[in-house]
Write an enzyme that holds these catalytic residues in place. Structure first.
Site, short mmCIF file in Angstrom:
data_model
loop_
_atom_site.label_atom_id
_atom_site.label_comp_id
_atom_site.label_asym_id
_atom_site.label_seq_id
_atom_site.Cartn_x
_atom_site.Cartn_y
_atom_site.Cartn_z
N ALA A 174 -42.59 15.04 43.75
CA ALA A 174 -43.07 14.68 45.08
C ALA A 174 -44.51 15.12 45.28
CB ALA A 174 -42.18 15.33 46.14
N LYS A 189 -49.70 16.99 36.21
CA LYS A 189 -49.70 17.51 34.84
C LYS A 189 -48.26 17.59 34.35
CE LYS A 189 -53.88 20.14 35.43
NZ LYS A 189 -54.53 21.41 35.59
N HIS A 225 -62.59 0.93 45.05
CA HIS A 225 -63.88 0.46 45.58
C HIS A 225 -65.00 1.25 44.92
CE1 HIS A 225 -62.36 -1.91 49.05
NE2 HIS A 225 -61.31 -1.11 48.89
#
Length: 197
Positions: A164, A184, A110
């Site tokens: 995770a 990264k 948005h």
């Protein structure tokens, strides 16, 4: 070390999976198993390969209004419980992809925050800002860990592992392990040495 994978389902889950299997064969003929409940908006904009498997309570949306939404999923893709995929423009997921639970993938946001455009002003409610789209691409044999978020415009190469809770905001080259927020690269697979370095 053996690779034994047993499913010690209780009676309730056996019955639930039985109902899901009937549903799958009626409405998702090429899929392996679509567990219920599942929420899909714009299924006509979705293509998927054989062996497609979905966990409980997944949400898949293809609501492109100004553009033709498209979600493409390769063969033997497994999506964990509570995953949410938004493909209002274009999301391509390769074959052999494994997603843990609560993975979020979106090609939509948005507002535009890269310049001084009117729709990026904080005084405009987010739900009133124009939608912007950037294609997302996930290669073959990618493993997405629990709670991974993949944001618009990202490309993840073949053979990657995303740790995770990672938030992927930039491209990840093939045969890499990436983790963190923002994600990264922390390791790469060296084909010449035949090991992760």
């Amino acid at each position: 070390m053996s690779d034994e994978r047993s499913s010690n389902y209780g009676l309730g889950e056996i019955l639930t999976n039985g109902i899901a299997l009937i549903y799958t064969k009626l409405f998702w003929r090429k899929a392996r198993l679509i567990r219920l409940p599942i929420r899909v908006r714009g299924k006509q904009c979705m293509s998927y390969g054989t062996g497609f498997t979905v966990g409980y309570s997944c949400r898949i949306e293809m609501n492109g209004v100004k553009v033709k939404a498209k979600l493409t999923i390769g063969d033997n893709c497994v999506i964990g419980d509570y995953a949410h995929i938004v493909a209002n423009y274009k999301v391509v997921i390769g074959s052999g992809v494994l997603m843990a639970s609560r993975v979020f993938i979106t090609d939509t946001h948005h507002g535009n925050y890269s310049d001084k455009s009117v729709d990026s002003l904080p005084i405009v409610p987010p739900n009133k800002r124009p939608l912007h789209y950037k294609e997302v691409s996930i290669g073959n044999n990618v493993w997405l860990g629990e709670n991974v978020s993949i944001l618009p415009g990202v490309s993840i190469g073949d053979g990657c592992i995303i740790g995770a809770n990672a938030v992927v905001t930039k491209n990840i080259p093939k045969n890499s392990i990436a983790a963190g927020n923002p994600a990264k690269v922390i390791k790469r697979y060296d084909l010449k040495l035949d090991k992760w370095i």
